[in-house]
Design an enzyme around this catalytic site. Structure first.
Site, PDB file in Angstrom:
ATOM      1  N   TYR A  33       0.828  -1.208   0.000  1.00 42.82           N
ATOM      2  CA  TYR A  33       0.000   0.000   0.000  1.00 42.82           C
ATOM      3  C   TYR A  33       0.859   1.254   0.000  1.00 42.82           C
ATOM      4  CZ  TYR A  33       1.000   1.029   4.935  1.00 42.82           C
ATOM      5  OH  TYR A  33       1.622   1.363   6.108  1.00 42.82           O
ATOM      6  N   ARG A  52       7.985   3.990  -4.938  1.00 41.86           N
ATOM      7  CA  ARG A  52       8.086   3.021  -3.833  1.00 41.86           C
ATOM      8  C   ARG A  52       7.040   1.922  -3.992  1.00 41.86           C
ATOM      9  NH1 ARG A  52       7.625   5.137   2.211  1.00 41.86           N
ATOM     10  NH2 ARG A  52       5.464   5.402   1.556  1.00 41.86           N
ATOM     11  N   ARG A 100      -7.997 -20.245  -1.102  1.00 40.86           N
ATOM     12  CA  ARG A 100      -6.908 -20.091  -0.144  1.00 40.86           C
ATOM     13  C   ARG A 100      -5.888 -21.218  -0.263  1.00 40.86           C
ATOM     14  NH1 ARG A 100      -4.858 -21.434   4.650  1.00 40.86           N
ATOM     15  NH2 ARG A 100      -3.834 -19.771   5.838  1.00 40.86           N
ATOM     16  N   HIS A 102      -1.254 -21.274  -0.091  1.00 38.01           N
ATOM     17  CA  HIS A 102      -0.128 -20.365   0.088  1.00 38.01           C
ATOM     18  C   HIS A 102       0.602 -19.946  -1.191  1.00 38.01           C
ATOM     19  CE1 HIS A 102      -0.927 -21.368   4.235  1.00 38.01           C
ATOM     20  NE2 HIS A 102      -0.005 -20.526   4.656  1.00 38.01           N
ATOM     21  N   LYS A 147       6.518  -1.985   1.844  1.00 41.92           N
ATOM     22  CA  LYS A 147       5.355  -1.390   2.521  1.00 41.92           C
ATOM     23  C   LYS A 147       4.156  -2.326   2.395  1.00 41.92           C
ATOM     24  CE  LYS A 147       3.297   3.201   3.179  1.00 41.92           C
ATOM     25  NZ  LYS A 147       3.484   3.254   4.615  1.00 41.92           N
ATOM     26  N   GLU A 180      12.394   2.422  13.929  1.00 44.24           N
ATOM     27  CA  GLU A 180      11.513   3.499  13.464  1.00 44.24           C
ATOM     28  C   GLU A 180      10.253   3.492  14.302  1.00 44.24           C
ATOM     29  OE1 GLU A 180      10.040   2.742   9.446  1.00 44.24           O
ATOM     30  OE2 GLU A 180      10.013   0.584   9.841  1.00 44.24           O
ATOM     31  N   LEU A 205      11.236   1.155   6.921  1.00 50.36           N
ATOM     32  CA  LEU A 205      10.639   1.579   5.658  1.00 50.36           C
ATOM     33  C   LEU A 205      11.372   2.854   5.208  1.00 50.36           C
ATOM     34  CD1 LEU A 205       8.257   1.147   3.627  1.00 50.36           C
ATOM     35  CD2 LEU A 205       7.133   3.012   4.855  1.00 50.36           C
TER      36      LEU A 205
HETATM   37  N1  PDD Z   1       3.048   5.122   7.303  1.00 47.07           N
HETATM   38  N2  PDD Z   1       7.711   3.777   8.726  1.00 47.07           N
HETATM   39  C1  PDD Z   1       6.558   3.090   8.776  1.00 47.07           C
HETATM   40  C2  PDD Z   1       6.524   1.769   9.475  1.00 47.07           C
HETATM   41  C3  PDD Z   1       5.411   3.623   8.168  1.00 47.07           C
HETATM   42  O1  PDD Z   1       4.247   2.943   8.203  1.00 47.07           O
HETATM   43  C4  PDD Z   1       5.486   4.901   7.535  1.00 47.07           C
HETATM   44  C5  PDD Z   1       4.301   5.521   6.857  1.00 47.07           C
HETATM   45  C6  PDD Z   1       6.714   5.569   7.528  1.00 47.07           C
HETATM   46  C7  PDD Z   1       6.897   6.893   6.855  1.00 47.07           C
HETATM   47  O2  PDD Z   1       6.795   6.794   5.460  1.00 47.07           O
HETATM   48  P1  PDD Z   1       6.303   8.022   4.572  1.00 47.07           P
HETATM   49  O3  PDD Z   1       7.150   9.185   4.943  1.00 47.07           O
HETATM   50  O4  PDD Z   1       6.519   7.580   3.192  1.00 47.07           O
HETATM   51  O5  PDD Z   1       4.851   8.247   4.920  1.00 47.07           O
HETATM   52  C8  PDD Z   1       7.812   4.964   8.125  1.00 47.07           C
HETATM   53  C9  PDD Z   1       1.844   5.574   6.631  1.00 47.07           C
HETATM   54  C10 PDD Z   1       1.656   7.041   6.700  1.00 47.07           C
HETATM   55  C11 PDD Z   1       0.676   4.776   7.190  1.00 47.07           C
HETATM   56  O6  PDD Z   1       0.850   3.565   7.348  1.00 47.07           O
HETATM   57  O7  PDD Z   1      -0.384   5.350   7.431  1.00 47.07           O
END
Ligand code: PDD
Length: 286
Positions: A33, A52, A100, A102, A147, A180, A205
């Site tokens: 996403y 990304r 379903r 894997h 992501k 993070e 991320l």
């Molecule tokens: N989240 N790290 C994680 C684990 C994240 O889920 C996100 C973003 C970031 C920052 O990424 P960016 O600057 O590209 O938004 C870092 C989004 C906003 C969310 O899951 O809602």
């Protein structure tokens, strides 16, 4: 006005928008996403987010459901139909619907969903308000650079933060270094004035906001180092903040209850917040 969602080629009333119960995103978190900020009717760092998204899809071997140009057109149409001036667009692509099992299903089309929602217009004064962070063990897998919609550790971590009265939880790896936040990248400014954020790897991320801030810092001659820092370094820091498409640049003024700096937004955080606000305005220029 009723909200509209895009679901596999159709614009549907949000309340009735649905995917099949055997969507692999639902069963296996087999999908990725993006969340893109919309500022004054324009997307901020749209290309970075789409790059990304392509990378995430490539890493889990999902073929993009459409090319970049029609994708951009659908994003604009979702914003238009929802009359979004300030808000977010959420894009989700899963491997698709199949019985379903894997292994990757054969001849299945990836599923593409987009939603959008409105938020309050950006307010610099409100953005200066500091928040609390707590620290928690990082229990995620080793490919946090993708992501994916598999966000259970992040959800549990964010809930712990909320229950502790904090905005964010900073996840800490087995060697005591901060990776993070649960939905944001983590930054500190050391006593020596060095701006630090963790280097890119499978442990975090690669935030699009993180990238923008590094570029803005570079252009403004703000010294920075991309390296991991410990919880102890964070607690001894002069400043701390988080970045994401939804948090923008948000000052962290307490970590595990311990004050950072003087308890207010720090000097470098303030500078970066203002630079980021200008960057958002730049994206919104006609
Ligand atoms: N989240 N790290 C994680 C684990 C994240 O889920 C996100 C973003 C970031 C920052 O990424 P960016 O600057 O590209 O938004 C870092 C989004 C906003 C969310 O899951 O809602």
């Amino acid at each position: 006005m009723s909200r509209i969602a895009y679901v596999n080629g159709r614009y549907r009333p949000h309340a009735h928008a649905a995917v099949h119960i055997e969507d692999r995103g639902y069963q296996f978190a087999d999908g990725v996403y993006e969340v893109v900020l919309v500022h004054r009717g324009h997307m901020v760092d749209e290309e970075g987010h789409l790059d990304r998204l392509d990378r995430s899809l490539g890493e889990i071997r999902i073929t993009p459901p459409m090319a970049r140009a029609p994708m951009r057109a659908v994003m604009r149409e979702v914003l238009r139909r929802n009359r979004i001036q300030n808000g977010f667009i959420y894009i989700q692509i899963t491997r698709g619907v199949a019985r379903r099992d894997h292994p990757f299903p054969k001849a299945v089309k990836p599923a593409l969903v987009m939603t959008a929602r409105t938020i309050k217009p950006f307010d610099l004064q409100a953005a200066r308000t500091g928040v609390d962070a707590i620290t928690i063990p990082d229990i995620r897998w080793k490919r946090c650079d993708i992501k994916t919609v598999g966000l259970l550790p992040n959800v549990l971590g964010k809930q712990r933060a909320r229950e502790a009265g904090a905005y964010e939880a900073w996840m800490v790896d087995e060697t005591g270094f901060v990776t993070e936040g649960t939905s944001s990248n983590a930054w500190i400014v050391t006593r020596d004035g060095d701006l630090l954020t963790r280097n890119l790897s499978g442990a975090i991320l690669g935030g699009i906001t993180r990238r923008a801030i590094l570029d803005l810092a570079h252009a403004a001659n703000v010294r920075f180092v991309e390296r991991a820092f410990t919880v102890a370094e964070a607690k001894a820091a002069r400043e701390a903040f988080v970045t994401s498409a939804s948090s923008l640049v948000k000052p962290v003024v307490r970590i595990d209850g311990q004050s950072i700096g003087n308890g207010h937004i720090g000097e470098i955080t303030e500078r970066l917040l203002c630079l980021y606000a200008a960057h958002m305005d730049e994206a919104a220029k006609p």
